[in-house]
Design a protein around this motif. Structure first.
Motif, PDB file in Angstrom:
ATOM      1  N   VAL A  80       0.871  -1.173   0.000  1.00 27.90           N
ATOM      2  CA  VAL A  80       0.000   0.000   0.000  1.00 27.90           C
ATOM      3  C   VAL A  80       0.907   1.222   0.000  1.00 27.90           C
ATOM      4  O   VAL A  80       1.879   1.273   0.750  1.00 27.90           O
ATOM      5  CB  VAL A  80      -0.908   0.002   1.242  1.00 27.90           C
ATOM      6  CG1 VAL A  80      -1.725   1.273   1.306  1.00 27.90           C
ATOM      7  CG2 VAL A  80      -1.812  -1.221   1.234  1.00 27.90           C
ATOM      8  N   PHE A  81       0.583   2.190  -0.842  1.00 25.59           N
ATOM      9  CA  PHE A  81       1.510   3.300  -1.051  1.00 25.59           C
ATOM     10  C   PHE A  81       1.098   4.535  -0.261  1.00 25.59           C
ATOM     11  O   PHE A  81      -0.002   4.636   0.272  1.00 25.59           O
ATOM     12  CB  PHE A  81       1.582   3.641  -2.532  1.00 25.59           C
ATOM     13  CG  PHE A  81       2.144   2.529  -3.365  1.00 25.59           C
ATOM     14  CD1 PHE A  81       3.498   2.484  -3.651  1.00 25.59           C
ATOM     15  CD2 PHE A  81       1.336   1.509  -3.832  1.00 25.59           C
ATOM     16  CE1 PHE A  81       4.020   1.458  -4.400  1.00 25.59           C
ATOM     17  CE2 PHE A  81       1.853   0.475  -4.593  1.00 25.59           C
ATOM     18  CZ  PHE A  81       3.205   0.458  -4.880  1.00 25.59           C
ATOM     19  N   GLN A  82       2.029   5.486  -0.251  1.00 25.40           N
ATOM     20  CA  GLN A  82       1.836   6.727   0.483  1.00 25.40           C
ATOM     21  C   GLN A  82       0.586   7.457   0.002  1.00 25.40           C
ATOM     22  O   GLN A  82      -0.233   7.893   0.796  1.00 25.40           O
ATOM     23  CB  GLN A  82       3.075   7.592   0.242  1.00 25.40           C
ATOM     24  CG  GLN A  82       3.083   8.872   1.006  1.00 25.40           C
ATOM     25  CD  GLN A  82       4.458   9.500   0.939  1.00 25.40           C
ATOM     26  OE1 GLN A  82       5.379   8.945   0.353  1.00 25.40           O
ATOM     27  NE2 GLN A  82       4.605  10.656   1.529  1.00 25.40           N
ATOM     28  N   MET A  87       3.241  -1.322   4.062  1.00 21.89           N
ATOM     29  CA  MET A  87       2.524  -0.047   3.976  1.00 21.89           C
ATOM     30  C   MET A  87       3.538   1.075   4.056  1.00 21.89           C
ATOM     31  O   MET A  87       4.233   1.239   5.050  1.00 21.89           O
ATOM     32  CB  MET A  87       1.504   0.053   5.104  1.00 21.89           C
ATOM     33  CG  MET A  87       0.570  -1.134   5.169  1.00 21.89           C
ATOM     34  SD  MET A  87      -0.536  -1.036   6.570  1.00 21.89           S
ATOM     35  CE  MET A  87      -2.046  -0.611   5.743  1.00 21.89           C
ATOM     36  N   ASP A  88       3.614   1.849   2.966  1.00 23.46           N
ATOM     37  CA  ASP A  88       4.602   2.915   2.886  1.00 23.46           C
ATOM     38  C   ASP A  88       3.932   4.242   3.245  1.00 23.46           C
ATOM     39  O   ASP A  88       3.289   4.854   2.408  1.00 23.46           O
ATOM     40  CB  ASP A  88       5.169   2.952   1.457  1.00 23.46           C
ATOM     41  CG  ASP A  88       6.334   3.914   1.345  1.00 23.46           C
ATOM     42  OD1 ASP A  88       6.644   4.583   2.349  1.00 23.46           O
ATOM     43  OD2 ASP A  88       6.920   3.992   0.257  1.00 23.46           O
ATOM     44  N   GLU A  89       4.043   4.658   4.463  1.00 23.83           N
ATOM     45  CA  GLU A  89       3.399   5.875   4.968  1.00 23.83           C
ATOM     46  C   GLU A  89       1.941   5.952   4.530  1.00 23.83           C
ATOM     47  O   GLU A  89       1.536   6.903   3.850  1.00 23.83           O
ATOM     48  CB  GLU A  89       4.161   7.114   4.489  1.00 23.83           C
ATOM     49  CG  GLU A  89       5.592   7.122   4.991  1.00 23.83           C
ATOM     50  CD  GLU A  89       6.330   8.399   4.628  1.00 23.83           C
ATOM     51  OE1 GLU A  89       5.655   9.433   4.506  1.00 23.83           O
ATOM     52  OE2 GLU A  89       7.543   8.353   4.474  1.00 23.83           O
ATOM     53  N   PRO A  90       1.139   4.988   4.930  1.00 24.46           N
ATOM     54  CA  PRO A  90      -0.227   4.922   4.379  1.00 24.46           C
ATOM     55  C   PRO A  90      -1.118   6.058   4.850  1.00 24.46           C
ATOM     56  O   PRO A  90      -2.146   6.304   4.253  1.00 24.46           O
ATOM     57  CB  PRO A  90      -0.743   3.584   4.911  1.00 24.46           C
ATOM     58  CG  PRO A  90       0.041   3.330   6.144  1.00 24.46           C
ATOM     59  CD  PRO A  90       1.393   3.915   5.903  1.00 24.46           C
ATOM     60  N   CYS A  91      -0.738   6.749   5.909  1.00 23.78           N
ATOM     61  CA  CYS A  91      -1.640   7.768   6.453  1.00 23.78           C
ATOM     62  C   CYS A  91      -1.118   9.182   6.267  1.00 23.78           C
ATOM     63  O   CYS A  91      -1.726  10.139   6.755  1.00 23.78           O
ATOM     64  CB  CYS A  91      -1.869   7.534   7.947  1.00 23.78           C
ATOM     65  SG  CYS A  91      -2.495   5.894   8.301  1.00 23.78           S
TER      66      CYS A  91
END
Lengths: 300, 283
Positions: free
Chosen positions: B122-124, B203-207
């Motif tokens: 899941v990307f930024q 998860m790459d900085e998902p939030c």
């Protein structure tokens, strides 16, 4: 393309002009901008009005459906119209797969290297080569070497060559607008490059590619020089019925009529120009319509 | 392949894991959960720039591992190496080994595409496919590969439920994926990744692009996902790491400075740089 950019400029200029307190320098600059916008437009309007005044009375159904004739009032543009349509279809059939394929290769498959930058440089140079040179190439390559004769297919192949650089460049532009994040999303889902291109990148860049192709075709429909060069006929009393049949096209017919001494043919030429302009406008309109329609489906 | 999982790296010269006060490596703790992935002396480059300088780090099964560190420390590069996404970038290069269970995913016979099917990402920035509906987005992992699904409706519902999005979108499945709000789009992307039944979720900085409410939802979701998946999350929000992660690794300038239980890292960091970072003195 030219028809909608000035409008945009005009809009933004109008807004900033209403902005109070613009400096003297800015006002002068605005005046120059308006002049730069207005003069070419004026020239264009004068040209079109002149042609319409000359040619409008001649424009009727018979003019569109008659074969050329020695008598100006009997002459029509049917073979030229059909020839142009035939030519456009074939040109599109050759130029689209080649151009889009080359763009996909350059945009998606190559990695930056000396050879690719050489290719890119050459493509942009080719876009600037005069069309008569393409005519010479077509004459030598398609008419003589491939022995296609002075035929529709030779004409279409020549025009396709002429369009290729523009098609490649606009298609690359369109491919580049697909955000990198979406390609990454594909790869992260276990798709390979082929699947990514076919199921995500191409569908998304389709509006851009299509408009580019249509605008290029609109340019090709008015091309005369390369067709004269490969020997499109100037007097055709039949419709092209095969790939190898001789043909004529609208600009050639117009060119032929203009060079006749009788005034009646000059009127015919003006009417022919109106038809040609209408065709180009229709193609440009189709391009805009397609872009708007396809882009509404996916606003991101 | 030999169990390469207990290697407190002797081979690599660069960074050693910081030992806990009692001298044990957290990786040696017998009570610690099983190791799902293991990066060994992992180095990565962008052209001539070295982004990772030899990372050795375990990722534990059914745990959330947070990677923290200042911008440019290589944390995103690290997770992108875990599913072989790093090499997608032109001129990018990777050296070292990453084990998924006992298999080196950088081994010569490994197909990166097969790896990415087992390790979701899941990307930024939420990146649903704009040309697809919500339903098609969830099924995208299958349809991209040209696979047919036997019970697509079930799969869509399951994935959306796991991503805690089902109740919000069940009546609008045919709307475009980009018509959702930012937080919903991000959960749609999570559902899209989960629909492929991955073993690990990166998860790459998902939030980082979401408001606090959407962030809270995703954090709750991460808590639940831990039950069935192994999660690695990159974040530069330290509260977030403290809230969601079981283990935390601190990266700085392409090196792993410290790794351990989240509690220990935040309460009693061993390295002065870790302490400086988590107390907000730099980064």
């Amino acid at each position: 393309m030219d028809s909608n950019t000035p409008k945009k400029q005009g809009g933004s200029l109008g807004e900033s002009q209403s902005n109070r307190g613009a400096s003297w320098a800015e006002k002068t600059f605005l005046a120059i901008c308006y002049a730069a916008l207005g003069l070419p437009l004026l020239l264009l309007v004068v040209l079109i009005v002149d042609v319409v005044i000359d040619g409008w009375p001649r424009l009727n159904w018979a003019f569109l459906t008659n074969y050329p004739s020695r008598k100006p009032e009997m002459a029509g543009i049917l073979p030229a119209l059909v020839g142009s349509a035939y030519l456009m279809l074939l040109t599109a059939a050759i130029a689209i797969p080649l151009g889009v394929g080359a763009a996909i290769y350059l945009e998606e498959y190559t990695r930056p290297s000396r050879i690719t930058s050489l290719i890119e440089l050459n493509i942009s140079n080719l876009a600037g080569v005069p069309s008569i040179i393409y005519g010479l190439l077509g004459l030598e390559l398609f008419v003589r070497a491939m022995q296609w004769g002075r035929s529709v297919v030779a004409g279409a192949a020549t025009l396709a060559l002429l369009l290729l650089p523009a098609v490649i460049m606009t298609a690359r532009e369109a491919l580049r607008t697909v955000p990198h994040s979406l390609r990454e999303a594909c790869y992260a889902l276990g798709a390979d490059r082929w699947q990514t291109i076919w199921r995500v990148v191409l569908p998304m860049s389709l509006p851009g590619i299509l408009t580019g192709v249509i605008l290029s075709l609109a340019r090709a429909i008015g091309e005369t020089a390369p067709l004269v060069m490969i020997g499109a006929l100037t007097y055709v009393a039949f419709l092209p019925n095969s790939l190898k049949s001789p043909f004529t096209a609208l600009p050639i017919q117009i060119f032929n009529w203009v060079s006749r001494p009788q005034a009646g043919f000059h009127t015919n030429a003006a009417a022919g120009i109106i038809v040609l302009l209408a065709l180009m406008l229709a193609l440009n309109g189709a391009a805009i319509w397609l872009r708007v329609r396809l882009q509404r489906r996916m606003d991101w | 392949m030999e169990p390469a999982l207990k290697i407190p790296d002797k081979g690599s010269p660069k960074p050693e894991l910081k030992r806990r006060p009692d001298g044990s490596d957290p990786a040696d703790d017998p009570a610690a959960p099983q190791i799902k992935m293991f990066a060994k002396s992992l180095r990565a480059w962008f052209g001539p720039a070295e982004a990772l300088r030899g990372i050795t780090l375990p990722i534990r099964k059914n745990c959330v591992t947070a990677i923290i560190g200042p911008s440019g420390c290589g944390k995103s590069t690290f997770v992108r190496c875990l599913n072989r996404m790093h090499e997608v970038v032109p001129l990018a290069r990777v050296e070292g080994e990453v084990y998924l269970d006992a298999e080196n995913i950088y081994g010569p016979s490994i197909n990166p595409i097969a790896v990415r099917k087992r390790i979701g990402m899941v990307f930024q920035k939420a990146n649903p496919f704009p040309t697809m509906s919500i339903r098609q987005n969830v099924l995208a992992g299958l349809s991209l590969q040209g696979l047919r699904c036997r019970a697509p409706e079930e799969l869509v519902e399951n994935a959306l439920r796991k991503a805690a999005l089902w109740d919000e979108v069940k009546d609008i499945l045919d709307r475009s994926g980009v018509s959702l709000s930012g937080g919903q789009q991000q959960r749609l992307c999570i559902a899209r990744a989960l629909a492929l039944e991955p073993e690990v979720l990166l998860m790459d900085e998902p939030c980082s692009a979401l408001d606090p409410i959407a962030t809270a939802k995703i954090e709750d979701l991460i808590h639940e996902l831990r039950e069935s998946y192994t999660v690695v999350i990159v974040t530069h929000n330290m509260q977030q790491a403290a809230r969601v992660a079981d283990f935390t690794a601190f990266f700085y300038l392409g090196e792993l400075i410290e790794y351990g239980k989240t509690e220990t890292i935040f309460k009693t960091p061993q390295d002065p740089r870790t302490e400086a970072y988590i107390t907000g003195r730099f980064g």
